[in-house]
Design a protein around this motif. Structure first.
Motif, PDB file in Angstrom:
ATOM      1  N   GLY A 107      10.526  -3.419 -13.972  1.00 44.92           N
ATOM      2  CA  GLY A 107       9.221  -3.609 -14.575  1.00 44.92           C
ATOM      3  C   GLY A 107       8.946  -5.033 -14.971  1.00 44.92           C
ATOM      4  N   GLY A 125      18.044  -0.052 -15.307  1.00 47.26           N
ATOM      5  CA  GLY A 125      16.763  -0.552 -15.790  1.00 47.26           C
ATOM      6  C   GLY A 125      16.741  -2.071 -15.788  1.00 47.26           C
ATOM      7  N   TYR A 127      14.127  -4.968 -16.787  1.00 43.92           N
ATOM      8  CA  TYR A 127      12.856  -5.082 -17.489  1.00 43.92           C
ATOM      9  C   TYR A 127      12.574  -6.538 -17.860  1.00 43.92           C
ATOM     10  N   LYS A 163      21.543  -1.918 -17.914  1.00 49.19           N
ATOM     11  CA  LYS A 163      20.240  -2.430 -18.331  1.00 49.19           C
ATOM     12  C   LYS A 163      20.290  -3.946 -18.316  1.00 49.19           C
TER      13      LYS A 163
END
Length: 221
Positions: A107, A125, A127, A163
């Motif tokens: 993202g 993830g 981000y 992450k």
């Protein structure tokens, strides 16, 4: 997309290979798209040769001046979600022969660049943003975000559940163990584990731990 997006094999992939180039910004040869793939802002999506988008992949490039670019031989496994967000001015690039495993999310609005020959395991993830929250009298969502961008260089291997937070560069040839949270830059050819991730070894070291000890998960490319 509504007409042909849900048609299954063997007819579905053939129809999508023929018709999706009409709506995408750029498409190479031998594109393979399974049922349930969602493309938002398709005119800002570039796809190279021999790319595979498996079931329920979602690509959202609808932000202003944004682009998603998938280089040759990229494979996005089931449920991968790539989103530039509505802020715009976001570039997300995935390099040649990189494999991203199921239910991984990328993202913006910061830029994200993943290099060539990378292995990204499931439920990772990545981000490239961070919420401002200094003022407790104002709702967090009203305080805006910062976005520095993320770079994952060539030949990296990220284990399941990793992450990667905004502003991080993971150096070429590095391995990140399962469940690690990467908050700072990782030097090239490092093996890093933990929360936050810390370098425990270098790949050129005689005392390298095994993949089982590090906790990385094998991904199929």
């Amino acid at each position: 997309m509504n007409l042909i997006g849900g048609i299954r094999r063997p007819l579905g992939p053939l129809l999508r290979r023929l018709l999706y180039p009409i709506i995408l910004d750029q498409v190479g040869k031998s594109l393979y798209i399974q049922a349930g793939v969602e493309l938002v802002g398709a005119s800002c999506i570039e796809i190279g040769n021999n790319v595979k988008l498996l079931r329920d992949v979602r690509l959202n490039a609808c932000g202003k001046n944004s682009k998603i670019s998938l280089k040759d031989l990229v494979c996005l496994d089931r449920g991968v979600d790539i989103n530039v967000t509505e802020h715009g001015n976001c570039q997300i690039e995935i390099g040649e022969r990189t494999h991203i495993s199921p239910y991984t999310c990328l993202g913006g609005p910061g830029n994200i660049k993943i290099g060539k020959f990378c292995l990204i395991a499931s439920h990772v993830g990545i981000y490239a943003n961070n919420h401002n929250f200094a003022d407790p009298t104002v709702y967090i969502w009203k305080q805006g975000v910062t976005c520095k961008g993320i770079t994952i260089e060539d030949d990296c291997w990220l284990g399941t559940g990793v992450k990667v937070l905004d502003g991080v560069t993971i150096g070429r040839g590095s391995i990140i163990g399962a469940g690690a949270v990467v908050t700072k830059d990782i030097p090239p050819c490092s093996i890093a584990v933990g929360v936050p991730a810390k370098v425990i070894s270098q790949r050129n070291s005689i005392s390298n731990p095994s993949a089982k000890e590090v906790g990385v998960q094998v991904t199929d490319s």
